[in-house]
Design a protein around this motif. Sequence first.
Motif, PDB file in Angstrom:
ATOM      1  N   ALA A 191      12.567  16.588 119.103  1.00  0.00           N
ATOM      2  CA  ALA A 191      11.440  17.577 118.975  1.00  0.00           C
ATOM      3  C   ALA A 191      10.024  16.889 119.123  1.00  0.00           C
ATOM      4  CB  ALA A 191      11.668  18.511 117.891  1.00  0.00           C
ATOM      5  N   LYS A 192       9.829  15.941 118.301  1.00  0.00           N
ATOM      6  CA  LYS A 192       8.621  15.191 118.075  1.00  0.00           C
ATOM      7  C   LYS A 192       8.302  14.466 119.505  1.00  0.00           C
ATOM      8  CE  LYS A 192       8.283  14.732 113.382  1.00  0.00           C
ATOM      9  NZ  LYS A 192       8.444  13.755 112.362  1.00  0.00           N
ATOM     10  N   THR A 193       9.480  13.778 120.069  1.00  0.00           N
ATOM     11  CA  THR A 193       9.114  13.388 121.427  1.00  0.00           C
ATOM     12  C   THR A 193       8.633  14.614 122.560  1.00  0.00           C
ATOM     13  OG1 THR A 193      10.757  11.451 121.042  1.00  0.00           O
ATOM     14  CG2 THR A 193      10.129  12.185 123.367  1.00  0.00           C
ATOM     15  N   ALA A 194       9.271  15.684 122.411  1.00  0.00           N
ATOM     16  CA  ALA A 194       9.143  16.859 123.422  1.00  0.00           C
ATOM     17  C   ALA A 194       7.669  17.286 123.158  1.00  0.00           C
ATOM     18  CB  ALA A 194      10.199  17.751 123.334  1.00  0.00           C
ATOM     19  N   ILE A 195       7.128  17.354 121.833  1.00  0.00           N
ATOM     20  CA  ILE A 195       5.800  17.926 121.548  1.00  0.00           C
ATOM     21  C   ILE A 195       4.890  16.778 122.321  1.00  0.00           C
ATOM     22  CG2 ILE A 195       4.184  18.282 119.942  1.00  0.00           C
ATOM     23  CD1 ILE A 195       6.753  19.604 118.187  1.00  0.00           C
ATOM     24  N   ARG A 196       5.228  15.538 122.083  1.00  0.00           N
ATOM     25  CA  ARG A 196       4.199  14.573 122.488  1.00  0.00           C
ATOM     26  C   ARG A 196       4.132  14.675 123.902  1.00  0.00           C
ATOM     27  NH1 ARG A 196       6.145  11.194 118.915  1.00  0.00           N
ATOM     28  NH2 ARG A 196       7.742  10.418 120.302  1.00  0.00           N
ATOM     29  N   GLU A 197       5.079  14.780 124.686  1.00  0.00           N
ATOM     30  CA  GLU A 197       5.094  14.632 126.223  1.00  0.00           C
ATOM     31  C   GLU A 197       4.246  16.140 126.432  1.00  0.00           C
ATOM     32  OE1 GLU A 197       9.257  14.218 127.384  1.00  0.00           O
ATOM     33  OE2 GLU A 197       9.280  12.064 126.851  1.00  0.00           O
ATOM     34  N   ALA A 198       4.639  17.105 125.458  1.00  0.00           N
ATOM     35  CA  ALA A 198       3.886  18.373 126.291  1.00  0.00           C
ATOM     36  C   ALA A 198       2.440  18.362 126.281  1.00  0.00           C
ATOM     37  CB  ALA A 198       4.498  19.578 125.508  1.00  0.00           C
TER      38      ALA A 198
END
Length: 116
Positions: A108-115
């Motif tokens: 989830a932290k990776t997805a937030i960073r990418e977004a």
Amino acid sequence: MPPPSQLSIATSALIRLVKEERSYHKEAEQQQASITKLEQGGGDENAEFTLKQERNGLEQTKAMFPQLKAKIEDALARLEQQLEQDKGPGDQSSPEDITRAKEAVAEAKTAIREAS
């Protein structure tokens, strides 16, 4: 079979939201490819209408990203809070649930960073 723990439920919710976000990104890429193809080809009489519809669809897909990011952030906060609660005495969660939850937090932290 015992009911799922609160940690397991929060983990599943976060994983589902991250998958949904990936799905929307994939859909946006496909729509963009379709738009590019229509802009290059444009031979039939419905090309303008189809192009307009595809652009509209892409805009609607892009409009979902801020909402999904907020939902992921909310679910992430809930899961992190649940992980903190499960550290105390009377721990109800299995080591597998805790590992799965930590992996979901990282995703989830990776997805937030990418977004962003």
